[in-house]
Design a protein around this motif. Sequence first.
Motif, short mmCIF file in Angstrom:
data_model
loop_
_atom_site.label_atom_id
_atom_site.label_comp_id
_atom_site.label_asym_id
_atom_site.label_seq_id
_atom_site.Cartn_x
_atom_site.Cartn_y
_atom_site.Cartn_z
N SER A 96 0.82 -1.22 0.00
CA SER A 96 0.00 0.00 0.00
C SER A 96 0.85 1.26 0.00
N GLN A 97 2.20 1.11 0.06
CA GLN A 97 3.04 2.28 0.22
C GLN A 97 3.81 2.65 -1.05
N ILE A 98 4.16 1.71 -1.88
CA ILE A 98 5.02 2.01 -3.02
C ILE A 98 4.34 3.04 -3.94
N PRO A 99 5.08 4.10 -4.31
CA PRO A 99 4.48 5.14 -5.19
C PRO A 99 4.08 4.55 -6.56
N PHE A 100 2.89 4.97 -7.03
CA PHE A 100 2.37 4.49 -8.32
C PHE A 100 1.88 5.71 -9.10
N VAL A 101 2.43 5.91 -10.30
CA VAL A 101 2.05 7.05 -11.16
C VAL A 101 1.46 6.48 -12.46
N LEU A 102 0.24 6.88 -12.75
CA LEU A 102 -0.41 6.45 -14.00
C LEU A 102 -0.02 7.44 -15.10
N GLU A 122 -7.21 10.61 -21.16
CA GLU A 122 -8.36 9.72 -21.00
C GLU A 122 -9.50 10.54 -20.40
N ARG A 123 -10.60 9.89 -20.29
CA ARG A 123 -11.73 10.57 -19.68
C ARG A 123 -11.44 10.82 -18.21
N ASP A 124 -12.09 11.80 -17.65
CA ASP A 124 -11.82 12.21 -16.27
C ASP A 124 -12.10 11.09 -15.27
N SER A 125 -13.07 10.27 -15.63
CA SER A 125 -13.43 9.19 -14.69
C SER A 125 -12.26 8.23 -14.47
N VAL A 126 -11.42 8.05 -15.48
CA VAL A 126 -10.26 7.16 -15.33
C VAL A 126 -9.29 7.74 -14.31
N ALA A 127 -9.05 9.04 -14.41
CA ALA A 127 -8.13 9.68 -13.47
C ALA A 127 -8.66 9.59 -12.04
N VAL A 128 -9.99 9.84 -11.91
CA VAL A 128 -10.58 9.77 -10.57
C VAL A 128 -10.49 8.36 -10.01
N GLU A 129 -10.80 7.40 -10.85
CA GLU A 129 -10.75 6.00 -10.40
C GLU A 129 -9.34 5.59 -10.03
N ALA A 130 -8.35 6.08 -10.80
CA ALA A 130 -6.96 5.75 -10.51
C ALA A 130 -6.54 6.31 -9.15
N LEU A 131 -6.89 7.57 -8.89
CA LEU A 131 -6.53 8.17 -7.61
C LEU A 131 -7.25 7.49 -6.46
N ASN A 132 -8.52 7.12 -6.68
CA ASN A 132 -9.26 6.42 -5.63
C ASN A 132 -8.71 5.03 -5.37
N SER A 133 -8.10 4.44 -6.38
CA SER A 133 -7.57 3.08 -6.22
C SER A 133 -6.19 3.08 -5.58
N GLY A 134 -5.62 4.28 -5.36
CA GLY A 134 -4.33 4.33 -4.66
C GLY A 134 -3.20 4.88 -5.46
N ALA A 135 -3.46 5.41 -6.67
CA ALA A 135 -2.39 6.02 -7.43
C ALA A 135 -1.98 7.32 -6.76
N ASN A 136 -0.68 7.60 -6.79
CA ASN A 136 -0.19 8.84 -6.18
C ASN A 136 -0.41 10.03 -7.10
N PHE A 137 -0.16 9.83 -8.41
CA PHE A 137 -0.35 10.92 -9.37
C PHE A 137 -0.86 10.35 -10.70
N TYR A 138 -1.44 11.26 -11.46
CA TYR A 138 -1.94 10.93 -12.81
C TYR A 138 -1.29 11.93 -13.76
N VAL A 139 -0.42 11.43 -14.71
CA VAL A 139 0.31 12.30 -15.63
C VAL A 139 -0.08 11.94 -17.06
N GLN A 140 -0.43 12.97 -17.82
CA GLN A 140 -0.83 12.74 -19.22
C GLN A 140 0.39 12.84 -20.14
N LYS A 141 0.39 12.01 -21.15
CA LYS A 141 1.44 12.04 -22.16
C LYS A 141 1.17 13.21 -23.10
N GLU A 142 2.13 14.11 -23.20
CA GLU A 142 2.01 15.26 -24.09
C GLU A 142 2.68 14.95 -25.42
#
Length: 763
Positions: free
Chosen positions: A73-79, A84-104
């Motif tokens: 539950s501690q290891i940092p995870f960055v998606l 993607e749609r906003d719901s993916v980012a929200v779901e990722a953060l709720n599931s324990g992701a530390n950050f959500y970064v988009q590919k530019e």
Amino acid sequence: MTKVLLVDDESVLLDLGRQILEKKFGFLVDTVDSGEEALKQLKLHRYDAIISDYAMPGMDGLELLRKIRKKDSQIPFVLFTVRERDSVAVEALNSGANFYVQKEDSPHVSFTELAHKVNTAVELVRAEKNLRIQRDLAIACANSRNLDNILTHCLQAAKTTSFLDAAAIYLMDEHNHLSPAMANGFSPSYSDHAIQAHLIPLFLSLLRGTDAVFRSIKIIHEYSHVLETNERLQSDAIIPLTHHSKPIGLIHIASHEEEQELSPPLQRLLQGIVIQIADHISDRIAEDALVESERRVNTLIENLPGMVYKCSIDDDRTMEFVSEGSLMLTGYRPSDLVQNQNPTYTSLIHPDDRLRIMDVIRRAVEKHAQFKLTYRIFTSTLKFKWVWEQGVGVLNENGDVIGLEGFIIDITRQKVLDDQVKVSQNRLNMLFSNMNTGCAIFLDHDGDGRFILIEMNKAAENLEGKKKETLLGRTFHEYFGPATPFELNTALNNLITSGVPQNLPRIHFDTSSGEKWLEIYLSNTQVGNAHEIFLIYNDVTDRIRDEEQIIASLQEKELLLKEIHHRVKNNLQIISGILKLQGMKSTDPVTSEILQDCRNQVFSMASIHELLYSSHDIGKINVKEYVGNLINHLKQEYLGVDISLRYITDIDPDIVLDIERCIPCGLILNELITNAVKYAFEPGGNGEIRVSFINQNHIYRMEVSDNGRGMPEDGKNSTGTSLGTELVSRLTHQIKGKIIRPKGQGTTITILFSENPGERLQL
């Protein structure tokens, strides 16, 4: 160095991302192309962070996140994914992701933001982990019972913080010697003395002041000649342990399995936890030292032969603390004395001593000095004791005296002994001063063999004809002058080397006033590191001269006695000659025999005087020599008898007799041997005569025996009523002896008498 796992199904993006993250941001990057491979990789290696794409064939990024969070539950995870749609980012953060970064569109921009988010996540996780480790360590150390438990928790905290697999703590002793205290994760050989003898100097040389040393495999090759092959270190850290800027030891943290380059942020976290470790260890060492100090103090107080106290500085000396020794000292328990519950301590002090004691205490307290007192107290049974007290004033922060602390011991026995010693010393001093014999004491204080006069008595002053003040400080040889006799120097050397007292009964001195003789006794003793010689001497000149006169007079008298014995012997020989001439003229056989017997008796007495004349001891006669002369004479006198005789003697050569007993013994032997020659054997036969004179248990046994015809059964023979038999009986009575006539072959006559001339033999 931050180690990350990059997960993406696009191989081009994987290669590009690894290059940018490693070269530009210093990450160590492993890449996989699916979520399944990522899970396998996580089982094999440890990573500081995970970067994952969202849309991947098979397991997508969210599913990978959920599976990882179930295990860690501690290891940092960055998606890291395309928009993607906003719901993916929200779901990722709720599931324990530390950050959500988009590919530019620009990879460098995307990966720069990605690196920033990864560093932020890693630092946050490490900070949270470090706080948790510090909290757990503080709780564990607070609940630890001893230093070993604290060291165990500290080692585990260091390993957890650094992600390394081995740690060891070294502590300094009071002499600043460094030694290993505990190790965890190293091979058993790590603690061997031979290895530590190399490691400790190496660690100390690597440390510079309080700076830590972090090393990788490239600079750790120094261990290759020290540690065994199974102790291959990939990286390590050597961090000093300090408390209030004072070094107390160091901690060695290492990795065996893979190279773990400790990044600066991780180094800072590690140094932070090490500071806490040093504080915990130092606090426990100080606490243990305090506990041990208190234990020693309590043990000392409990075993002191007296009473330890703390009291107020008032007239009653109100006790605030009293040790258990009060019961033995005063008969009162501490609870009786504290706060004046029963008696006050001042009331126990002898009335004649109270004012003096308080005056001494007040003057000492005013000068902030110790006070030492000797006085008397009364116990609970109204018996008095002598006590010795030592104490000091207790000061507050302003320097004002607020009480007293000290201890009191019973010196009654010592006081009595001291008084007895003083009495004995006074007696010895009086004896020393009033002795009629000269006494002097010499001291070798420096051990150089120069004994200096430090004391002498009145008799020694009289012998030397000088006052003590003019002689003190002289050496032993100066005391006796330059002509110190050789015998005295030899005795002094023997005394110094052997320690055995030396007695010199007469030592000759040549002085300006003439010759003199001294009787000297020397003994020594050790006083601390110094040596003392005690000289006792007396002038024996008059006694020596008197002895010489007495000896000369005795020699003169001895010469006169020898002359008397010589003249008596000559007169007896003349008488013997006259008897011989008369016997030759006589025609009557009986008369000739009587004259012959008388002549033999006269010879036995003359022979004694002849021996005394020629003897060194004019009062003693050697029996063996005398009996030999007597038997030789009798052999000559009876050469004409018609019998072949053999004489056997058994004479103790150590027996000597005085003239009063030797003459009767000689006459007895003459009579018995003559009788045996004349009456024991048949004419023309052979015979044997035995003569013995021995000492048996302080009883002299004189015996004459033969192997002749023996005495008749009625006990009578031709001499049974003769003068010879009567003579033997009377002479035996004269020497206080007894006659024994044992039965058997031949005739045996035994005479027993005591070795002591004044003792009559009792049989």
